[in-house]
Write a protein that holds these residues in place. Sequence first.
Motif, mmCIF file in Angstrom:
data_model
loop_
_atom_site.group_PDB
_atom_site.id
_atom_site.type_symbol
_atom_site.label_atom_id
_atom_site.label_comp_id
_atom_site.label_asym_id
_atom_site.label_seq_id
_atom_site.Cartn_x
_atom_site.Cartn_y
_atom_site.Cartn_z
ATOM 1 N N PRO A 193 0.803 -1.225 0.000
ATOM 2 C CA PRO A 193 0.000 0.000 0.000
ATOM 3 C C PRO A 193 0.838 1.278 0.000
ATOM 4 O O PRO A 193 0.472 2.267 -0.643
ATOM 5 C CB PRO A 193 -0.819 -0.134 1.296
ATOM 6 N N GLU A 194 1.980 1.257 0.675
ATOM 7 C CA GLU A 194 2.807 2.461 0.750
ATOM 8 C C GLU A 194 3.483 2.804 -0.590
ATOM 9 O O GLU A 194 3.925 3.933 -0.798
ATOM 10 C CB GLU A 194 3.866 2.313 1.854
ATOM 11 N N LYS A 195 3.559 1.817 -1.504
ATOM 12 C CA LYS A 195 4.156 2.055 -2.824
ATOM 13 C C LYS A 195 3.108 2.146 -3.930
ATOM 14 O O LYS A 195 3.439 2.453 -5.072
ATOM 15 C CB LYS A 195 5.137 0.931 -3.167
ATOM 16 N N PHE A 196 1.873 1.849 -3.582
ATOM 17 C CA PHE A 196 0.810 1.704 -4.576
ATOM 18 C C PHE A 196 0.656 2.951 -5.456
ATOM 19 O O PHE A 196 0.583 2.864 -6.683
ATOM 20 C CB PHE A 196 -0.504 1.398 -3.850
ATOM 21 N N ILE A 197 0.639 4.115 -4.833
ATOM 22 C CA ILE A 197 0.416 5.359 -5.575
ATOM 23 C C ILE A 197 1.562 5.614 -6.547
ATOM 24 O O ILE A 197 1.345 6.079 -7.672
ATOM 25 C CB ILE A 197 0.257 6.539 -4.596
ATOM 26 N N ASP A 198 2.788 5.286 -6.145
ATOM 27 C CA ASP A 198 3.945 5.516 -7.007
ATOM 28 C C ASP A 198 3.975 4.559 -8.192
ATOM 29 O O ASP A 198 4.465 4.900 -9.273
ATOM 30 C CB ASP A 198 5.241 5.376 -6.206
ATOM 31 N N GLU A 199 3.458 3.343 -7.994
ATOM 32 C CA GLU A 199 3.499 2.337 -9.065
ATOM 33 C C GLU A 199 2.329 2.464 -10.031
ATOM 34 O O GLU A 199 2.396 1.984 -11.176
ATOM 35 C CB GLU A 199 3.504 0.937 -8.446
ATOM 36 N N LEU A 200 1.257 3.095 -9.587
ATOM 37 C CA LEU A 200 0.029 3.139 -10.379
ATOM 38 C C LEU A 200 0.196 3.763 -11.767
ATOM 39 O O LEU A 200 -0.342 3.220 -12.743
ATOM 40 C CB LEU A 200 -1.057 3.855 -9.583
ATOM 41 N N PRO A 201 0.923 4.879 -11.942
ATOM 42 C CA PRO A 201 1.030 5.462 -13.286
ATOM 43 C C PRO A 201 1.626 4.504 -14.330
ATOM 44 O O PRO A 201 1.126 4.423 -15.458
ATOM 45 C CB PRO A 201 1.940 6.677 -13.065
ATOM 46 N N ALA A 202 2.665 3.753 -13.959
ATOM 47 C CA ALA A 202 3.278 2.819 -14.896
ATOM 48 C C ALA A 202 2.320 1.688 -15.259
ATOM 49 O O ALA A 202 2.258 1.247 -16.417
ATOM 50 C CB ALA A 202 4.563 2.248 -14.298
ATOM 51 N N VAL A 203 1.552 1.243 -14.278
ATOM 52 C CA VAL A 203 0.597 0.167 -14.524
ATOM 53 C C VAL A 203 -0.534 0.636 -15.446
ATOM 54 O O VAL A 203 -0.916 -0.058 -16.400
ATOM 55 C CB VAL A 203 0.042 -0.357 -13.191
#
Length: 428
Positions: A193-203
């Motif tokens: 969850p703590e990385k979710f926002i950072d990974e979302l754009p690439a996904v």
Amino acid sequence: MINIYNRRQAFKDVKDFVMAGPVPTAPLNRVAMLTDYINPDQRIVACPNQDVVYGAGSLALDVSPVVIQVPDFGNRFWVYQVVDLRTDGVVQLGKMYGTTPGFYLLAGPGWHGEVPKGITKVFHASTNTGFVAPRIFQDDTPEDKRAIQGVLTQVMIYPLSEYDGKLKSYDWSKIPKVAGAPSGQEETKWVFPEKFIDELPAVLADAPPLPGEEARYAQIRAVLDAMKSNPALKPAMIKAAQEVEDQLVTPLFQFRNYGEQLPNNWSTISNEAAFGTDYFTRTAAAKSNILVNSPNETKYFYQDLDRTGARLNGANRYTVTFPKEQTPPVNGFWSLTLYNEHHFFVKNELTRYSLGTKNKDLKFNPDGSLTIYVQAEPPGDALRSNWLPAPSGSDFSLYVRAYWPKAEVLDGVWTPPGVQRADGAGGR
């Protein structure tokens, strides 16, 4: 989608085939195979089975299309599962499809290159990132474990640049072994969850919106843009992601909390590997038992409860009785598997984690029915071949697989029998 994305990230630096602890590991755009049933110590995927010899590999189709090599499996059951970021199936390769031996090409959504001579069929994925998991059926006999080895060496996937029209092979029994990462009782964590926002754009960039998703994507991107403009919003977004993980996603690990409810407290889903915009079911499957096959390839039935609705627990003894000629109707094979509270195998003296088609010594009752004894302590010697060991005093789940199911399974005419708590001396 984050789950599959992070599996790719985990394998992007792998340079060669290795057995990392109990798990076969391959560079991107390749697959590494086991040579026997999966080791009960693995934690890379919850709810594995011990009916097939698995392979595993992560796809990066933006780097290269891949050639999928299909050897001649003869009469042996097999299916290659390949999924995109959404865990939706993107190929149809298996015994149920009448697939012929040869070479097949899988390309990403932006590839428009020349298809070389000798390629039987081309498949296109809707995303560049994906995962592949071949499954090759194996009887639980020494003879079949020897017989399968030859064909396993020819189960391969590799970048298009290496294709020369000749069948390649690799002796998976000689794969180098290295120490694996420490593993606990639960599945390896793939979503943070703590990385979710950072990974979302690439996904989101890798998985273009499906028809009807355009407005939803625009809404999510607007929120992400707002965070860029005002970084003070990020802690609140991370907190929200953690709350969703705790309050919504974590309960979906329990099979009884989602799916189509069936008689005797069994449940199932019918859109596996074709989730589309069914975000709830897709998330539930990813949390509890990711990498499920398409329904025509495998039908799954889940169970946390006995017939009365009480939680299954190894402090009790249970029976599962299939009436005469009412074992799961399949063209392939079936099995009943037991998982502990973390959806992994329960170690036991028989190293037995499932019963079904692969077991040649199952004993049927005089009336033609088949009773499986689910309990922590062994039953009498005469029943030992039908014993599915349970954890002593702990919760567990049962799981029926019907590979290449017949119409009555797909249509819902056939459902599994209830799990009956055994009272008195029966099953001892």
